[in-house]
Design an enzyme around this catalytic site. Structure first.
Site, short mmCIF file in Angstrom:
data_model
loop_
_atom_site.label_atom_id
_atom_site.label_comp_id
_atom_site.label_asym_id
_atom_site.label_seq_id
_atom_site.Cartn_x
_atom_site.Cartn_y
_atom_site.Cartn_z
N HIS A 78 38.96 34.21 49.24
CA HIS A 78 40.35 33.80 48.95
C HIS A 78 40.82 34.11 47.34
O HIS A 78 40.09 34.92 46.94
CB HIS A 78 40.04 32.11 49.02
CG HIS A 78 38.93 31.53 48.09
ND1 HIS A 78 38.81 31.70 46.76
CD2 HIS A 78 37.89 31.12 48.67
CE1 HIS A 78 37.65 31.30 46.56
NE2 HIS A 78 37.10 30.71 47.66
N HIS A 133 37.98 34.19 44.81
CA HIS A 133 37.18 35.39 44.91
C HIS A 133 37.90 36.93 44.21
O HIS A 133 37.45 37.67 43.65
CB HIS A 133 36.92 35.91 46.27
CG HIS A 133 35.85 35.22 46.96
ND1 HIS A 133 36.29 34.29 48.03
CD2 HIS A 133 34.57 34.72 46.68
CE1 HIS A 133 35.41 33.43 48.43
NE2 HIS A 133 34.29 33.74 47.37
N VAL A 180 39.51 28.94 40.06
CA VAL A 180 41.10 29.13 40.68
C VAL A 180 41.38 28.09 41.29
O VAL A 180 40.36 27.60 42.46
CB VAL A 180 41.17 30.56 41.33
CG1 VAL A 180 42.54 30.75 41.55
CG2 VAL A 180 40.74 31.75 40.21
#
Ligand code: PAF
Length: 290
Positions: A34, A37, A176
């Protein structure tokens, strides 16, 4: 982009980079990639000439009743995303390739592997430390990048690298988040609609802690605030909520006087979400004018 399913192919690729005096960074992952990463990959690309990503759902870090079988996997999509990011090499071994012929050798960081998440998931950090040590030995990167979301993992890997004199720099990348504050995780896709709607409560609790920590509160009061915020989401079952020294994960009590990390593990049905934030008192104004 070269995809290497075997260690021999991986070694050959890396040897070529070395001969060409290219610096190398590694991003270890368990796939189902996602945006979180991909931001690790982008940092890795900024810091070295060549980037390798490993995609391996490591069985040894899952307990017998954990979600190894249902852990989401989509190798074709992962490869397409990595290709689009301009990754140079992908190590994608099977478990037999990774562990075949291995004795019972493992890596353990005892002071860090049995606490916090390690106390709830016996053997988990031994599995993580062993597979990361194997990847670092095999690929020998100059830099390896890990997400700060798995904060205990990051601290433990840094300790392992120091203890074993491994010649690699470990970089952490900030968590994130989705637009509503939920930390990106491969497990998020398994949340039901009701659980997904409650999941932002982790970020809410961390935000409340960050705000309150500025005034140097008593640590137990800060923890009460975190727990009461988590309790506002009906489906959230708190597995653990801790406030520890941000550098060592040592326990803290009394007033908060140095940076601390708030570590959360919260279950929504069968899905365990973790999140973290480093918080701390705002130092007195050094100019003495406020
Ligand atoms: O953070 C992960 O995805 C895994 O624990 C890691 C570091 C790739 C080891 O399997």
């Amino acid at each position: 982009m070269l995809v290497c399913p075997t260690k021999a192919e991986m070694r050959a690729l890396v040897a070529g980079y070395r001969r060409g005096r290219r610096s190398l960074s590694l991003v270890p992952t368990m796939g189902y990639l996602h945006e979180g990463h991909l931001s690790l990959v982008r940092l890795a690309k900024q810091r070295a000439d060549r980037v390798i990503v490993s995609v391996f759902v490591n069985p040894t870090q899952f307990g017998p009743n954990e979600d190894l079988d249902t852990y989401p996997r989509d190798p074709d999509r992962d490869l397409a995303l990595l290709q689009a990011e301009g990754v140079d090499g992908v190590f994608m071994p099977t478990a037999a390739e990774m562990y075949g012929g291995m004795g019972n050798t493992h890596v353990e960081v005892p002071e860090l592997s049995g606490i916090l998440q390690g106390a709830l998931r016996p053997g988990h950090f031994r599995g993580v430390a062993t597979v990361v040590a194997k990847l670092l030995n095999l690929i020998q990167p100059d830099i390896a990048v890990f997400g700060e979301k798995d904060y205990q993992q990051l601290i433990l890997i840094r300790q392992m690298v120091r203890d074993l004199d491994m010649p690699v720099d470990i970089l952490g990348h900030p968590t994130v988040r989705e637009a509503d504050g939920v930390a990106m995780s491969s497990r998020n896709v398994r949340l039901s609609d009701e659980h997904r709607a409650d999941a932002p409560v982790l970020n809410k609790a961390l935000g409340a802690a960050e705000e309150a920590a500025r005034d140097g509160p008593v640590v137990s009061d800060l923890l009460d605030l975190v727990r009461s915020t988590l309790a506002t989401a009906e489906s959230a079952k708190v597995e653990s909520a801790d406030i520890r020294d941000a550098a060592t994960l040592a326990e803290l009590d009394g007033r908060l006087e140095r940076p601390a990390v708030v570590l959360l593990a919260v279950r929504f049905g069968a899905v365990l979400l973790i999140d973290q934030r480093v918080v701390g008192p705002v130092p007195d104004d050094p100019t003495g004018q406020k």
